[in-house]
Design an enzyme around this catalytic site. Structure first.
Site, PDB file in Angstrom:
ATOM      1  N   LYS A 146       0.856  -1.185   0.000  1.00  0.00           N
ATOM      2  CA  LYS A 146       0.000   0.000   0.000  1.00  0.00           C
ATOM      3  C   LYS A 146       0.895   1.238   0.000  1.00  0.00           C
ATOM      4  O   LYS A 146       1.515   1.578   1.000  1.00  0.00           O
ATOM      5  CB  LYS A 146      -0.914   0.046   1.232  1.00  0.00           C
ATOM      6  CG  LYS A 146      -2.062   1.033   0.999  1.00  0.00           C
ATOM      7  CD  LYS A 146      -2.521   1.763   2.225  1.00  0.00           C
ATOM      8  CE  LYS A 146      -1.660   2.872   2.667  1.00  0.00           C
ATOM      9  NZ  LYS A 146      -1.589   4.055   1.785  1.00  0.00           N
ATOM     10  N   GLU A 162      10.198   1.093  10.105  1.00  0.00           N
ATOM     11  CA  GLU A 162      11.173   2.154   9.816  1.00  0.00           C
ATOM     12  C   GLU A 162      10.433   3.458  10.062  1.00  0.00           C
ATOM     13  O   GLU A 162       9.615   3.875   9.233  1.00  0.00           O
ATOM     14  CB  GLU A 162      11.648   2.078   8.356  1.00  0.00           C
ATOM     15  CG  GLU A 162      12.450   0.836   8.013  1.00  0.00           C
ATOM     16  CD  GLU A 162      13.863   0.862   8.587  1.00  0.00           C
ATOM     17  OE1 GLU A 162      14.279   1.882   9.163  1.00  0.00           O
ATOM     18  OE2 GLU A 162      14.545  -0.179   8.472  1.00  0.00           O
ATOM     19  N   CYS A 208      13.719  10.942   6.376  1.00  0.00           N
ATOM     20  CA  CYS A 208      13.793  10.515   7.786  1.00  0.00           C
ATOM     21  C   CYS A 208      15.217  10.671   8.291  1.00  0.00           C
ATOM     22  O   CYS A 208      15.447  10.815   9.484  1.00  0.00           O
ATOM     23  CB  CYS A 208      13.342   9.068   7.904  1.00  0.00           C
ATOM     24  SG  CYS A 208      14.255   7.996   6.796  1.00  0.00           S
ATOM     25  N   GLU A 226      10.134  16.225  13.994  1.00  0.00           N
ATOM     26  CA  GLU A 226      10.720  16.161  12.648  1.00  0.00           C
ATOM     27  C   GLU A 226      10.280  17.408  11.887  1.00  0.00           C
ATOM     28  O   GLU A 226       9.084  17.666  11.791  1.00  0.00           O
ATOM     29  CB  GLU A 226      10.157  14.964  11.889  1.00  0.00           C
ATOM     30  CG  GLU A 226      10.790  13.654  12.212  1.00  0.00           C
ATOM     31  CD  GLU A 226      10.343  12.585  11.216  1.00  0.00           C
ATOM     32  OE1 GLU A 226       9.179  12.191  11.264  1.00  0.00           O
ATOM     33  OE2 GLU A 226      11.174  12.162  10.408  1.00  0.00           O
TER      34      GLU A 226
HETATM   35  P1  NAD Z   1       2.706   8.418   7.518  1.00  0.00           P
HETATM   36  O1  NAD Z   1       2.994   7.626   8.741  1.00  0.00           O
HETATM   37  O2  NAD Z   1       1.675   9.474   7.604  1.00  0.00           O
HETATM   38  O3  NAD Z   1       2.235   7.461   6.340  1.00  0.00           O
HETATM   39  C1  NAD Z   1       3.032   6.386   5.897  1.00  0.00           C
HETATM   40  C2  NAD Z   1       2.131   5.398   5.202  1.00  0.00           C
HETATM   41  O4  NAD Z   1       1.204   4.879   6.135  1.00  0.00           O
HETATM   42  C3  NAD Z   1       1.303   5.962   4.060  1.00  0.00           C
HETATM   43  O5  NAD Z   1       1.192   4.956   3.071  1.00  0.00           O
HETATM   44  C4  NAD Z   1      -0.026   6.218   4.716  1.00  0.00           C
HETATM   45  O6  NAD Z   1      -1.097   6.219   3.798  1.00  0.00           O
HETATM   46  C5  NAD Z   1      -0.108   5.034   5.639  1.00  0.00           C
HETATM   47  N1  NAD Z   1      -1.006   5.169   6.786  1.00  0.00           N
HETATM   48  C6  NAD Z   1      -1.380   6.281   7.454  1.00  0.00           C
HETATM   49  N2  NAD Z   1      -2.215   5.947   8.468  1.00  0.00           N
HETATM   50  C7  NAD Z   1      -2.340   4.601   8.437  1.00  0.00           C
HETATM   51  C8  NAD Z   1      -3.044   3.638   9.222  1.00  0.00           C
HETATM   52  N3  NAD Z   1      -3.792   3.988  10.266  1.00  0.00           N
HETATM   53  N4  NAD Z   1      -2.937   2.332   8.878  1.00  0.00           N
HETATM   54  C9  NAD Z   1      -2.172   1.951   7.830  1.00  0.00           C
HETATM   55  N5  NAD Z   1      -1.490   2.797   7.067  1.00  0.00           N
HETATM   56  C10 NAD Z   1      -1.562   4.108   7.371  1.00  0.00           C
HETATM   57  O7  NAD Z   1       4.109   8.976   7.022  1.00  0.00           O
HETATM   58  P2  NAD Z   1       4.402   9.911   5.754  1.00  0.00           P
HETATM   59  O8  NAD Z   1       3.935  11.279   6.101  1.00  0.00           O
HETATM   60  O9  NAD Z   1       3.909   9.284   4.493  1.00  0.00           O
HETATM   61  O10 NAD Z   1       5.982   9.844   5.700  1.00  0.00           O
HETATM   62  C11 NAD Z   1       6.783  10.600   6.483  1.00  0.00           C
HETATM   63  C12 NAD Z   1       7.243   9.831   7.700  1.00  0.00           C
HETATM   64  O11 NAD Z   1       7.919   8.652   7.290  1.00  0.00           O
HETATM   65  C13 NAD Z   1       8.252  10.590   8.524  1.00  0.00           C
HETATM   66  O12 NAD Z   1       7.975  10.417   9.895  1.00  0.00           O
HETATM   67  C14 NAD Z   1       9.576   9.943   8.153  1.00  0.00           C
HETATM   68  O13 NAD Z   1      10.595  10.065   9.112  1.00  0.00           O
HETATM   69  C15 NAD Z   1       9.164   8.539   7.971  1.00  0.00           C
HETATM   70  N6  NAD Z   1      10.152   7.818   7.177  1.00  0.00           N
HETATM   71  C16 NAD Z   1      10.957   6.915   7.796  1.00  0.00           C
HETATM   72  C17 NAD Z   1      11.921   6.238   7.068  1.00  0.00           C
HETATM   73  C18 NAD Z   1      12.825   5.240   7.737  1.00  0.00           C
HETATM   74  O14 NAD Z   1      13.428   4.459   7.017  1.00  0.00           O
HETATM   75  N7  NAD Z   1      12.953   5.209   9.050  1.00  0.00           N
HETATM   76  C19 NAD Z   1      12.061   6.474   5.705  1.00  0.00           C
HETATM   77  C20 NAD Z   1      11.215   7.405   5.089  1.00  0.00           C
HETATM   78  C21 NAD Z   1      10.253   8.065   5.845  1.00  0.00           C
END
Ligand code: NAD
Length: 493
Positions: A190, A266, A300, A397
């Site tokens: 997803k 992650e 991230c 962040e």
């Molecule tokens: P997010 O947590 O809002 O969303 C990530 C994914 O989860 C998306 O596909 C979103 O649609 C989905 N999602 C949201 N709510 C959900 C739920 N209740 N159930 C299932 N899926 C759900 O994050 P974002 O805004 O897309 O990305 C930014 C974040 O990702 C930042 O916190 C960043 O640090 C982190 N990130 C971490 C890494 C790592 O490797 N540690 C890498 C890239 C990004």
């Protein structure tokens, strides 16, 4: 094969890529069962690029049916054959690097140079795991009692649910798909609803490379909460690998508890960037530019807090501000652009409120400090100095092109400040004294450290965090182990 009904005035259609806009289930693109769709927007203009199908719970379960139906056959494919398919996928990504990069910039906004780097990095996960696919080794030992042998072999963990964020739409997907394929798992991906087109282009490319139908299924959706509840309640799903915010990671861990699903997370970061008194200033400023501004700050791994020794803090900050002032902010597809727009207005509003809050608490603005007026979610590259230790900008962040600088007097204080966070993904240390740099690296509470180096991401290395930045590792040999179970056979002969 595809339902390419893209709205973006020919922009996406002009790419020599197959970009499905339906759900990809069982090897074909189809609409959502209830006909739902959502718009994907261009962050540089706010205009609609495409309508993409939005999976319902029924569609998500159909994707699990497909993954589960394909599981036994994919697990039985010879390692060499899996390796060749992964290798072909790597080659196809490199052949289409430019078009994939343009697609990423269209839906994510980042500068084209960042998108090109992302495609190269993303493709490397297919190459690396094509090499790992044939090196999944077990062990054989004699039990200490001498009574039997201990045979350990690895088996695929089962159907995997992969959830990815919008900031690296290609790399966060291939970093999961590559090891999952090598391990012999089938999967349901997803992607983030801001950037589903890249994942859909990738699944079409994977099937062209030889991945059988049903092995990789992609279900964009605006209903991610309902989907994850249903998918994690389905006992056929045995693995979740999530990249995204710590907040959503916590929710998914709770859901995983019910069916005791193997979870890799992650999550968010709050990376400290330490410039010690001995540091080579030129190298530290150049490193700060990369660690802060790679991906426009939407990473991230982005340096979020700069701790600089008092003896060099003014000079470091001034040089960093000069370098940021020279950057061109503009639409990601423009050839001269260094910094594209943020992914949407909501993200920009958060950046603006963190900067305004820090300034209200006494921080000085050396450059930037404002949103760019007009269309698109642009924010000026910004350096803040004298940031008060308790400011929200040091706790959360930022996810934008903003560098807050905090001055320190001794190294122990810098380590204490750096570790004063619930996150622990990555840290950066600049020091001309290698022994000191290694001592500080050991004391920092993070899964990764860049020592005199601003980029840690490498498909051959274990990427991941400690504390509330995550569980498990992606990349390296560790990455494939996350998709395998150890099976122990006690044997006498
Ligand atoms: P997010 O947590 O809002 O969303 C990530 C994914 O989860 C998306 O596909 C979103 O649609 C989905 N999602 C949201 N709510 C959900 C739920 N209740 N159930 C299932 N899926 C759900 O994050 P974002 O805004 O897309 O990305 C930014 C974040 O990702 C930042 O916190 C960043 O640090 C982190 N990130 C971490 C890494 C790592 O490797 N540690 C890498 C890239 C990004």
């Amino acid at each position: 094969m595809t339902t390419s009904s893209l709205a973006g005035a020919g922009a996406v259609d002009s790419l020599a890529l197959s970009v499905p806009t339906g759900l990809w289930i069982g090897g074909r693109s189809r609409s959502a069962s209830d006909g739902s769709a959502f718009a994907v927007l261009d962050p540089a203009t706010g205009e609609e690029l495409a309508q993409v199908s939005s999976a319902s719970v029924d569609d998500a379960l159909a994707a699990v049916d497909a993954a589960s139906g394909a599981a036994a056959a994919w697990a039985a494919v010879a390692p060499r054959q899996k390796a060749e398919i992964l290798r072909r996928a790597f080659e196809l990504m490199i052949e289409r690097q430019e078009d994939l990069a343009r697609l990423i910039t269209m839906e994510n906004g980042k500068a084209l140079a960042d998108s090109r780097s992302e495609v190269a990095y993303a493709a490397e996960f297919f190459r690396w795991y094509s090499e790992e696919a044939v090196r999944i080794q077990g062990t054989l030992e004699t039990a200490p009692s001498g009574a039997n042998r201990i045979l350990v072999l690895h088996q695929p963990v089962g159907v995997a649910l992969l959830i990815t964020p919008w900031n690296f739409p290609a790399a966060m997907a291939t970093r999961k798909i590559g090891p999952a394929l090598a391990a012999g798992c089938t999967m349901v991906l997803k992607p983030a609803s801001e950037t589903p087109l890249t994942a859909l282009a990738l699944v079409a490319l994977l099937e062209e490379a030889g991945v059988p139908a049903g092995v990789v299924n992609v279900i964009p959706s605006k209903r991610s909460g309902a989907l994850s509840r249903a998918l994690l309640a389905d006992e056929r799903v045995r693995k979740i690998s999530f990249t995204g915010s710590t907040e959503v990671g916590r929710v998914l861990l709770e859901l995983s508890a019910k069916t005791v699903v193997n979870a890799s997370m992650e999550l968010g970061g709050n990376a400290p960037f330490l410039v010690l008194a001995s540091a080579d200033l030129d190298a530290a400023v150049a490193g700060a530019m990369v660690a802060k501004l790679r991906n426009g700050g939407e990473a991230c791994t982005a340096a979020n807090r700069f701790f600089v020794h008092r003896s060099i803090a003014e000079e470091f900050s001034k040089r960093l501000a000069d370098a940021m002032r020279a950057l061109v902010v503009g639409p990601g597809l423009d050839a001269h652009t260094n910094i594209g727009p943020l992914v949407n207005d909501e993200t920009r509003a958060k950046v603006a409120s963190l900067v305004d809050g820090a300034v209200g608490e006494g921080a000085r603005v050396l450059v930037g400090g404002h949103a760019v007026a007009g269309a698109g979610s642009f924010y000026e590259p910004t350096v803040l100095i004298d940031v008060a230790p308790g400011s929200a900008i040091l706790q959360e962040e930022i996810f934008g092109p903003v560098a807050p600088v905090v001055v320190f007097d001794d190294v122990a204080e810098a380590i204490r400040l750096a570790n004063a966070t619930e996150y622990g993904l990555v840290s950066y240390v600049y020091s001309a004294d290698l022994a000191e740099g290694l001592r500080v690296s050991e004391a920092l509470e993070s899964g990764m450290v860049g020592l005199n180096r601003a980029v840690v991401s490498d498909p051959a290395a274990p990427f991941g965090g400690v504390k509330q930045s995550g569980l498990g590792r992606e990349g390296g040999h560790e990455g494939v182990l996350d998709y395998l179970e150890s099976k122990y056979i006690a044997v006498s002969w």
